[in-house]
Design a protein around this motif. Structure first.
Motif, mmCIF file in Angstrom:
data_model
loop_
_atom_site.group_PDB
_atom_site.id
_atom_site.type_symbol
_atom_site.label_atom_id
_atom_site.label_comp_id
_atom_site.label_asym_id
_atom_site.label_seq_id
_atom_site.Cartn_x
_atom_site.Cartn_y
_atom_site.Cartn_z
ATOM 1 N N LEU A 16 0.828 -1.213 0.000
ATOM 2 C CA LEU A 16 0.000 0.000 0.000
ATOM 3 C C LEU A 16 0.862 1.263 0.000
ATOM 4 O O LEU A 16 0.556 2.232 -0.698
ATOM 5 N N ALA A 17 1.948 1.244 0.762
ATOM 6 C CA ALA A 17 2.842 2.406 0.781
ATOM 7 C C ALA A 17 3.491 2.591 -0.592
ATOM 8 O O ALA A 17 3.628 3.724 -1.076
ATOM 9 N N TRP A 18 3.872 1.494 -1.226
ATOM 10 C CA TRP A 18 4.474 1.551 -2.552
ATOM 11 C C TRP A 18 3.488 2.143 -3.558
ATOM 12 O O TRP A 18 3.839 2.974 -4.392
ATOM 13 N N LEU A 19 2.222 1.744 -3.465
ATOM 14 C CA LEU A 19 1.213 2.272 -4.381
ATOM 15 C C LEU A 19 0.889 3.736 -4.104
ATOM 16 O O LEU A 19 0.282 4.397 -4.937
ATOM 17 N N ALA A 20 1.272 4.237 -2.961
ATOM 18 C CA ALA A 20 1.053 5.656 -2.660
ATOM 19 C C ALA A 20 2.088 6.544 -3.338
ATOM 20 O O ALA A 20 1.884 7.754 -3.456
ATOM 21 N N GLU A 21 3.190 5.958 -3.796
ATOM 22 C CA GLU A 21 4.214 6.726 -4.503
ATOM 23 C C GLU A 21 3.650 7.181 -5.844
ATOM 24 O O GLU A 21 2.994 6.401 -6.544
ATOM 25 N N PRO A 22 3.875 8.443 -6.221
ATOM 26 C CA PRO A 22 3.256 8.986 -7.432
ATOM 27 C C PRO A 22 3.493 8.176 -8.708
ATOM 28 O O PRO A 22 2.564 7.937 -9.467
ATOM 29 N N ASP A 23 4.713 7.718 -8.945
ATOM 30 C CA ASP A 23 4.965 6.985 -10.189
ATOM 31 C C ASP A 23 4.263 5.633 -10.211
ATOM 32 O O ASP A 23 3.752 5.198 -11.233
ATOM 33 N N THR A 24 4.193 4.974 -9.069
ATOM 34 C CA THR A 24 3.529 3.677 -8.988
ATOM 35 C C THR A 24 2.016 3.841 -9.019
ATOM 36 O O THR A 24 1.317 3.048 -9.641
ATOM 37 N N ALA A 25 1.512 4.863 -8.357
ATOM 38 C CA ALA A 25 0.069 5.091 -8.308
ATOM 39 C C ALA A 25 -0.502 5.286 -9.704
ATOM 40 O O ALA A 25 -1.597 4.826 -10.006
ATOM 41 N N GLY A 26 0.246 5.928 -10.575
ATOM 42 C CA GLY A 26 -0.240 6.185 -11.919
ATOM 43 C C GLY A 26 -0.288 4.962 -12.811
ATOM 44 O O GLY A 26 -1.189 4.815 -13.623
ATOM 45 N N ARG A 27 0.664 4.040 -12.634
ATOM 46 C CA ARG A 27 0.723 2.885 -13.526
ATOM 47 C C ARG A 27 0.213 1.605 -12.885
ATOM 48 O O ARG A 27 -0.071 0.632 -13.566
ATOM 49 N N GLY A 28 0.104 1.577 -11.554
ATOM 50 C CA GLY A 28 -0.289 0.353 -10.874
ATOM 51 C C GLY A 28 0.882 -0.599 -10.774
ATOM 52 O O GLY A 28 2.029 -0.232 -11.032
ATOM 53 N N LEU A 29 0.610 -1.836 -10.372
ATOM 54 C CA LEU A 29 1.665 -2.829 -10.287
ATOM 55 C C LEU A 29 1.085 -4.209 -10.473
ATOM 56 O O LEU A 29 -0.122 -4.398 -10.430
ATOM 57 N N THR A 30 1.965 -5.153 -10.704
ATOM 58 C CA THR A 30 1.559 -6.541 -10.898
ATOM 59 C C THR A 30 2.126 -7.399 -9.779
ATOM 60 O O THR A 30 3.010 -6.967 -9.025
ATOM 61 N N ALA A 31 1.652 -8.631 -9.711
ATOM 62 C CA ALA A 31 2.190 -9.572 -8.731
ATOM 63 C C ALA A 31 3.675 -9.803 -8.988
ATOM 64 O O ALA A 31 4.448 -9.959 -8.045
ATOM 65 N N ASP A 32 4.079 -9.786 -10.249
ATOM 66 C CA ASP A 32 5.502 -9.930 -10.573
ATOM 67 C C ASP A 32 6.306 -8.783 -9.974
ATOM 68 O O ASP A 32 7.391 -8.993 -9.431
ATOM 69 N N ASP A 33 5.783 -7.545 -10.078
ATOM 70 C CA ASP A 33 6.451 -6.382 -9.488
ATOM 71 C C ASP A 33 6.636 -6.568 -7.983
ATOM 72 O O ASP A 33 7.706 -6.308 -7.434
#
Length: 76
Positions: A14-31
């Motif tokens: 959740l903290a990682w997804l709060a980062e602006p660059d990650t929030a914009g693109r999302g992430l995958t289980a691989d990430d």
């Protein structure tokens, strides 16, 4: 793993997804698996639990083989 929704790994996601660059693109289980050093099945389980709790949402278009998520807006 599923007993505590506030598990440290899930809080890091959740903290990682709060980062602006990650929030914009999302992430995958691989990430998640690569960055946090957890096995891919565990990463998928963490993302599914956070999605089931309403904290993450899948993007509009995903493939069956990808587990991609973005963070839901904070409740007001």
């Amino acid at each position: 793993m599923l007993r505590n929704p506030a598990d440290g790994t899930r809080l890091r996601i959740l903290a990682w997804l709060a980062e602006p660059d990650t929030a914009g693109r999302g992430l995958t289980a691989d990430d998640v698996a690569v960055r946090l050093g957890v096995p891919l099945p565990a990463a998928r389980t963490h993302l599914r639990l956070l999605t089931a709790l309403g904290l993450l949402r899948p993007p509009a278009r995903t493939t069956a083989s990808a587990t991609a998520v973005t963070r839901c807006a904070s409740p007001r």
